[in-house]
Design a protein around this motif. Structure first.
Motif, PDB file in Angstrom:
ATOM      1  N   ARG A 138       2.713  30.506 -53.530  1.00  8.56           N
ATOM      2  CA  ARG A 138       2.925  30.514 -52.080  1.00  8.56           C
ATOM      3  C   ARG A 138       2.107  29.358 -51.513  1.00  8.56           C
ATOM      4  O   ARG A 138       0.876  29.395 -51.563  1.00  8.56           O
ATOM      5  N   ARG A 172       5.592  36.487 -38.379  1.00  6.50           N
ATOM      6  CA  ARG A 172       6.421  35.448 -37.763  1.00  6.50           C
ATOM      7  C   ARG A 172       6.788  34.394 -38.811  1.00  6.50           C
ATOM      8  O   ARG A 172       7.940  33.918 -38.847  1.00  6.50           O
ATOM      9  N   VAL A 230       7.031  34.925 -42.064  1.00  4.12           N
ATOM     10  CA  VAL A 230       8.007  35.540 -42.975  1.00  4.12           C
ATOM     11  C   VAL A 230       9.394  35.576 -42.338  1.00  4.12           C
ATOM     12  O   VAL A 230      10.397  35.254 -42.984  1.00  4.12           O
ATOM     13  N   ALA A 231       9.451  35.938 -41.063  1.00  5.32           N
ATOM     14  CA  ALA A 231      10.747  36.008 -40.372  1.00  5.32           C
ATOM     15  C   ALA A 231      11.422  34.645 -40.300  1.00  5.32           C
ATOM     16  O   ALA A 231      12.662  34.563 -40.271  1.00  5.32           O
ATOM     17  N   ASP A 232      10.626  33.582 -40.325  1.00  4.91           N
ATOM     18  CA  ASP A 232      11.175  32.218 -40.296  1.00  4.91           C
ATOM     19  C   ASP A 232      11.531  31.709 -41.690  1.00  4.91           C
ATOM     20  O   ASP A 232      11.927  30.550 -41.844  1.00  4.91           O
ATOM     21  N   GLY A 233      11.374  32.549 -42.696  1.00  2.00           N
ATOM     22  CA  GLY A 233      11.765  32.167 -44.040  1.00  2.00           C
ATOM     23  C   GLY A 233      10.648  31.641 -44.913  1.00  2.00           C
ATOM     24  O   GLY A 233      10.893  31.237 -46.049  1.00  2.00           O
ATOM     25  N   ALA A 234       9.417  31.647 -44.412  1.00  2.00           N
ATOM     26  CA  ALA A 234       8.285  31.180 -45.216  1.00  2.00           C
ATOM     27  C   ALA A 234       7.813  32.280 -46.163  1.00  2.00           C
ATOM     28  O   ALA A 234       8.165  33.455 -46.009  1.00  2.00           O
ATOM     29  N   ARG A 235       7.028  31.870 -47.143  1.00  2.00           N
ATOM     30  CA  ARG A 235       6.402  32.801 -48.095  1.00  2.00           C
ATOM     31  C   ARG A 235       4.888  32.611 -47.993  1.00  2.00           C
ATOM     32  O   ARG A 235       4.257  32.033 -48.871  1.00  2.00           O
ATOM     33  N   ASP A 263       7.635  39.352 -55.238  1.00  2.00           N
ATOM     34  CA  ASP A 263       7.608  37.933 -54.901  1.00  2.00           C
ATOM     35  C   ASP A 263       6.182  37.426 -54.719  1.00  2.00           C
ATOM     36  O   ASP A 263       5.969  36.302 -54.283  1.00  2.00           O
ATOM     37  N   VAL A 275      10.845  43.371 -40.563  1.00  2.00           N
ATOM     38  CA  VAL A 275      10.141  42.504 -41.507  1.00  2.00           C
ATOM     39  C   VAL A 275       8.740  43.044 -41.798  1.00  2.00           C
ATOM     40  O   VAL A 275       8.338  43.146 -42.967  1.00  2.00           O
ATOM     41  N   HIS A 318       7.849  44.321 -45.610  1.00  2.00           N
ATOM     42  CA  HIS A 318       6.951  43.386 -46.290  1.00  2.00           C
ATOM     43  C   HIS A 318       5.492  43.817 -46.201  1.00  2.00           C
ATOM     44  O   HIS A 318       4.607  43.029 -46.563  1.00  2.00           O
ATOM     45  N   ASN A 329      10.034  42.725 -52.322  1.00  2.00           N
ATOM     46  CA  ASN A 329       9.124  41.806 -51.641  1.00  2.00           C
ATOM     47  C   ASN A 329       7.766  41.734 -52.343  1.00  2.00           C
ATOM     48  O   ASN A 329       7.163  40.656 -52.416  1.00  2.00           O
TER      49      ASN A 329
END
Length: 415
Positions: free
Chosen positions: A348, A376, A378-383, A285, A231, A235, A282
């Motif tokens: 965001r 962390r 980003v890995a959890d799906g946040a932006r 986004d 990630v 990213h 990425n």
């Protein structure tokens, strides 16, 4: 309706590398530009070598300036806009600074009055020569000139942040004097964002010049720590884009991903296309992205000696102008942007607080608390984006950026 993201390449001539200015061959340049235009990109960033153009403080070579104008015109004939980097400066591990600033004439690049006025005259001359060209975007002061201002450079030109402020203001003013109204900017490597003792600061990067420029290279410890498919590696460019926004006063200041590439061996050649695709996806986004400019157009010829190994294979095209898989990935993204196939990214809404104190910016570097917490999230799906800790309670600033939640690094759970 926001403008489409621009796509371009940093132009590395296939014959002679940047030494081509010594034996400028317009036919060779045209062939290079043809191979670049075939990628469906819309701009190039070009690099006159400062000592070749201004070998004496009061001599700016007319023939060299004419060659630069011819290159810009040739690009325009192929539908390519051009950004020109002035003070080269540092390129691909080599320094190019004129003799009138070194050894027996050793003078500080940022603080000596005669050197500063010589630089201003040079930038103003280049800008003025191109001011009438419709495809001239504007000047970048130089390529990663901050590397001259502190370690790890072996012979740095030390300056305070206040002195760098004055230098930036003078150089940007010179560009504006030469070509009023164009997109003039400055650009540094990531020590500006990551190194505590750098006199070039994040605030300068995010507030001076027409746009903020970021240069993303995962050989800075990111890929070494995390691997090429991690990630953080995929990213990293998006992180720098969003990190820069913490210091911007304009809530929608454009950010230009001006340099990004797939460096071997951390990104092996057979995986470069996948890395390119992930990096571009990425970055796209990120709201307020002006453009993506890949490093670089053509490989460095193996006939040239002493480059670091990674520099020889960074091109989207081979030294004989054949496209690689990375070129096809970038061309596809450029076409999609041009055709409006991708909607503008949503705001965001979660912001990570970062220290406003530039002496604490190493928290944002690989291994730092901000860096690790961002990924962390980003890995959890946040932006996530970022905000200065001094602005974390500024409701007007947060609302202007669409931020609805601010978290500190210690509030982001560690798996």
């Amino acid at each position: 309706m926001p403008s489409a993201v621009r796509f371009g390449v940093n132009y590395t001539p296939s014959v002679g590398w940047f030494h081509h200015w010594l034996d400028f061959d317009l036919d060779s340049v045209r062939a290079d530009l043809d191979s670049i235009a075939a990628l469906d990109v819309d701009h190039v960033r070009v690099f006159p070598l400062w000592p070749y153009f201004q070998p004496n403080r009061t001599l700016i070579r007319e023939r060299a300036v004419e060659d630069l104008v011819a290159l810009v015109d040739a690009a325009g004939e192929r539908g390519l806009d051009v950004n020109v980097d002035g003070l080269q400066g540092h390129l691909s591990s080599f320094d190019y600074v004129p003799a009138w600033t070194r050894t027996w004439h050793r003078r500080n690049l940022f603080t000596d009055p005669d050197v500063v006025e010589g630089q201003a005259a040079y930038l103003r001359t280049l800008a003025a020569a191109l001011a009438g060209r419709p495809n001239f975007l504007g000047m970048t002061l130089g390529n990663e000139v901050n590397q001259f201002s502190a370690g790890p450079h072996p012979d740095p030109d030390r300056a305070t942040s206040a002195q760098i402020d004055a230098w930036l203001e003078r150089m940007l003013a010179a560009c504006e004097e030469g070509a009023p109204g164009r997109m003039h900017l400055h650009a540094e490597y990531d020590a500006t964002w990551y190194q505590d003792d750098q006199p070039f600061t994040p605030a300068q990067a995010a507030r001076q010049g027409a746009v903020t420029a970021v240069h993303s290279w995962v050989f800075n410890g990111t890929a070494q720590r995390h691997g090429r498919t991690s990630v953080p590696s995929e990213h990293h460019a998006a992180y720098l884009i969003e990190l820069s926004k913490a210091w911007a006063d304009d809530p929608h200041r454009p950010v230009w991903l001006q340099e990004v590439g797939a460096p071997a061996p951390l990104v092996p050649a057979e995986h470069a296309a996948a890395f390119t695709e992930a990096t571009v996806e990425n970055a796209l986004d990120c709201p307020d992205l002006w453009g993506v400019t890949w490093w670089c157009s053509h490989d460095v010829s193996r006939a040239l000696a002493d480059f670091p190994e990674l520099e020889y294979g960074l091109g989207l095209l081979t030294n004989d102008r054949r496209p690689k898989d990375t070129a096809r990935v970038l061309a596809s993204a450029a076409r999609a942007a041009r055709d409006g196939a991708r909607p503008a990214p949503a705001p965001r809404t979660t912001a990570l607080a970062v220290p406003a104190d530039p002496a604490a910016r190493s928290a944002c570097a690989p291994g730092g608390a901000v860096f690790d917490a961002f990924f962390r999230l980003v890995a959890d799906g946040a932006r996530p984006t970022t905000v200065l800790d001094t602005r974390a309670a500024d409701t007007g600033h947060l609302a202007a950026r669409g931020i609805t939640e601010v978290v500190t690094p210690d509030q982001v759970p560690v798996p």
